[in-house]
Design a protein around this motif. Sequence first.
Motif, PDB file in Angstrom:
ATOM      1  N   UNK A  87       0.834  -1.203   0.000  1.00  0.00           N
ATOM      2  CA  UNK A  87       0.000   0.000   0.000  1.00  0.00           C
ATOM      3  C   UNK A  87       0.870   1.254   0.000  1.00  0.00           C
ATOM      4  N   UNK A  88       1.936   1.250   0.769  1.00  0.00           N
ATOM      5  CA  UNK A  88       2.842   2.400   0.809  1.00  0.00           C
ATOM      6  C   UNK A  88       3.516   2.611  -0.536  1.00  0.00           C
ATOM      7  N   UNK A  89       3.936   1.517  -1.180  1.00  0.00           N
ATOM      8  CA  UNK A  89       4.536   1.630  -2.510  1.00  0.00           C
ATOM      9  C   UNK A  89       3.540   2.241  -3.495  1.00  0.00           C
ATOM     10  N   UNK A  90       2.284   1.807  -3.386  1.00  0.00           N
ATOM     11  CA  UNK A  90       1.249   2.325  -4.289  1.00  0.00           C
ATOM     12  C   UNK A  90       1.015   3.817  -4.047  1.00  0.00           C
ATOM     13  N   UNK A  91       0.963   4.219  -2.787  1.00  0.00           N
ATOM     14  CA  UNK A  91       0.725   5.629  -2.456  1.00  0.00           C
ATOM     15  C   UNK A  91       1.897   6.512  -2.875  1.00  0.00           C
ATOM     16  N   UNK A  92       3.109   5.960  -2.820  1.00  0.00           N
ATOM     17  CA  UNK A  92       4.287   6.718  -3.236  1.00  0.00           C
ATOM     18  C   UNK A  92       4.414   6.807  -4.755  1.00  0.00           C
ATOM     19  N   UNK A  93       3.698   5.941  -5.461  1.00  0.00           N
ATOM     20  CA  UNK A  93       3.803   5.895  -6.926  1.00  0.00           C
ATOM     21  C   UNK A  93       2.803   6.796  -7.623  1.00  0.00           C
TER      22      UNK A  93
ATOM     23  N   UNK B 162      -6.237   7.852  -6.317  1.00  0.00           N
ATOM     24  CA  UNK B 162      -6.688   6.695  -5.549  1.00  0.00           C
ATOM     25  C   UNK B 162      -6.869   5.449  -6.415  1.00  0.00           C
ATOM     26  N   UNK B 163      -7.474   5.614  -7.592  1.00  0.00           N
ATOM     27  CA  UNK B 163      -7.735   4.465  -8.461  1.00  0.00           C
ATOM     28  C   UNK B 163      -6.430   3.849  -8.938  1.00  0.00           C
ATOM     29  N   UNK B 164      -5.462   4.685  -9.286  1.00  0.00           N
ATOM     30  CA  UNK B 164      -4.162   4.169  -9.716  1.00  0.00           C
ATOM     31  C   UNK B 164      -3.451   3.475  -8.562  1.00  0.00           C
ATOM     32  N   UNK B 165      -3.602   4.025  -7.350  1.00  0.00           N
ATOM     33  CA  UNK B 165      -3.000   3.398  -6.178  1.00  0.00           C
ATOM     34  C   UNK B 165      -3.539   1.985  -5.979  1.00  0.00           C
ATOM     35  N   UNK B 166      -4.851   1.827  -6.174  1.00  0.00           N
ATOM     36  CA  UNK B 166      -5.463   0.494  -6.048  1.00  0.00           C
ATOM     37  C   UNK B 166      -4.891  -0.459  -7.088  1.00  0.00           C
ATOM     38  N   UNK B 167      -4.774   0.015  -8.333  1.00  0.00           N
ATOM     39  CA  UNK B 167      -4.220  -0.815  -9.396  1.00  0.00           C
ATOM     40  C   UNK B 167      -2.780  -1.216  -9.124  1.00  0.00           C
ATOM     41  N   UNK B 168      -1.988  -0.282  -8.585  1.00  0.00           N
ATOM     42  CA  UNK B 168      -0.587  -0.573  -8.275  1.00  0.00           C
ATOM     43  C   UNK B 168      -0.486  -1.562  -7.121  1.00  0.00           C
ATOM     44  N   UNK B 169      -1.347  -1.386  -6.099  1.00  0.00           N
ATOM     45  CA  UNK B 169      -1.362  -2.335  -4.970  1.00  0.00           C
ATOM     46  C   UNK B 169      -1.683  -3.741  -5.493  1.00  0.00           C
ATOM     47  N   UNK B 170      -2.688  -3.844  -6.341  1.00  0.00           N
ATOM     48  CA  UNK B 170      -3.101  -5.158  -6.851  1.00  0.00           C
ATOM     49  C   UNK B 170      -1.986  -5.804  -7.663  1.00  0.00           C
ATOM     50  N   UNK B 171      -1.259  -5.012  -8.458  1.00  0.00           N
ATOM     51  CA  UNK B 171      -0.195  -5.595  -9.280  1.00  0.00           C
ATOM     52  C   UNK B 171       0.931  -6.136  -8.404  1.00  0.00           C
ATOM     53  N   UNK B 172       1.251  -5.446  -7.303  1.00  0.00           N
ATOM     54  CA  UNK B 172       2.276  -5.945  -6.390  1.00  0.00           C
ATOM     55  C   UNK B 172       1.825  -7.243  -5.716  1.00  0.00           C
TER      56      UNK B 172
END
Length: 423
Positions: free
Chosen positions: A90-96, A100-110
Amino acid sequence: MVRKMGVYAVLAYVIYGLFFYWYLFYFANTKLPFEFQGTKADPATFLNGRELMLSVEYSKIRNLLFFLSTPFEWLFYFVILLFGLSKVFKQWAENSSKYKLLQTGIYIIWLSFFAFLATFPLSYISYSLSKTYHISTQTFPSWMKDELIDFWINYGTMLIIVPVVYWLMKKSTKRWWLYAWLLSIPFTLFMMFLQPVVIDPLYNDFYPLKNKELETKILAMATKAHIPAQHVFEVNMAEKTNAMNAYVTGIGSNARIVLWDTTLDRLSDNQILFIMSHEMGHYVEKHIYFGIAIYLLLSLFGLYFVYRIMNWAINRFGKELKISDARDIQSLPLLLLIISVLMFASSPLTNLISRYEETRADRYAINMTKNPEAAISSFQELTRSGLSQVNPPLLVKIFRYDHPSMLDRISMLEEYEIQHRTK
């Protein structure tokens, strides 16, 4: 406490694995009952000694891998939560991204990437096993391509579902499960409509049956059964497997009856006609639609149980699992873990229903073709090509078999043959 929970989880998985190793390799009795020995259902009557030995070996190892795979997925999600990796994702997603929607997508990919890495060894062992026993003919690059297609399809599906579910959780903490279920109805139907024309062709090439004489016979049977079929499709599976299969897929105008080319190459026309009439039996008795209805009914109860268990787990173990709120995206591994456990727990029921439908389709097929010799020999060839276990252990049958065992199927056909021979 966290370290202790992790140790207990790993220990439980090891004990579970040892139990199924003992059960499958030492305890389970797969010998045919005396009354079936020497019948056409007895593998000793249609398999040679080497094939018998290989089918026993292959079935034991394959069944062990089945029982190890799903609980390993639970262990993975549990460890991800226990050691705070979900919070890290989640932290990686928020830093990227600040969206919010992109953060969710990044969290899911990790999460998906680490799940892929964790389960890859078992997947590769299963692939290697099928190559060793000459079930699979697929090259490693081709297999890897299919694995990556699976990965991206699963990721794309989660990218649609997960943001909607967590948005519903925030809008209605008590009834999100009901709203999610209502939205799942059109989504499920849409995905089943897309399956034959969008998803399946990503893995293999589909084309109308080349043998037009055989297609004419099949379509004549379809007309007799009042099935509005215009084409029968074949798929190029010989480059991937030596096993044989046929199936019905899709709904509405996209419904298809599909034959593997391995089936076409190894079975006679009469054997194929029996198999196709079996698939027509599914269509005539509307098993696809009953299956959808049962799936949706079970998913309604399943989502409710997910809601209840998830809230209980967070209230009881939230601190240890690093989750303070079910509506937080870092609770996703817990959500997926609960869903996986419930699906595994419900598999005896869904498999029982499926076996009943398959038995109905077998009876429909033999009543349509009235050729028990072709029917029995087709099942014998299916057993040989897939090194299938004729009489699987009880737990394997309960948790794994969505079709009746070959013992059940062939013995039913023998009964039909005897009854009609005396008339």
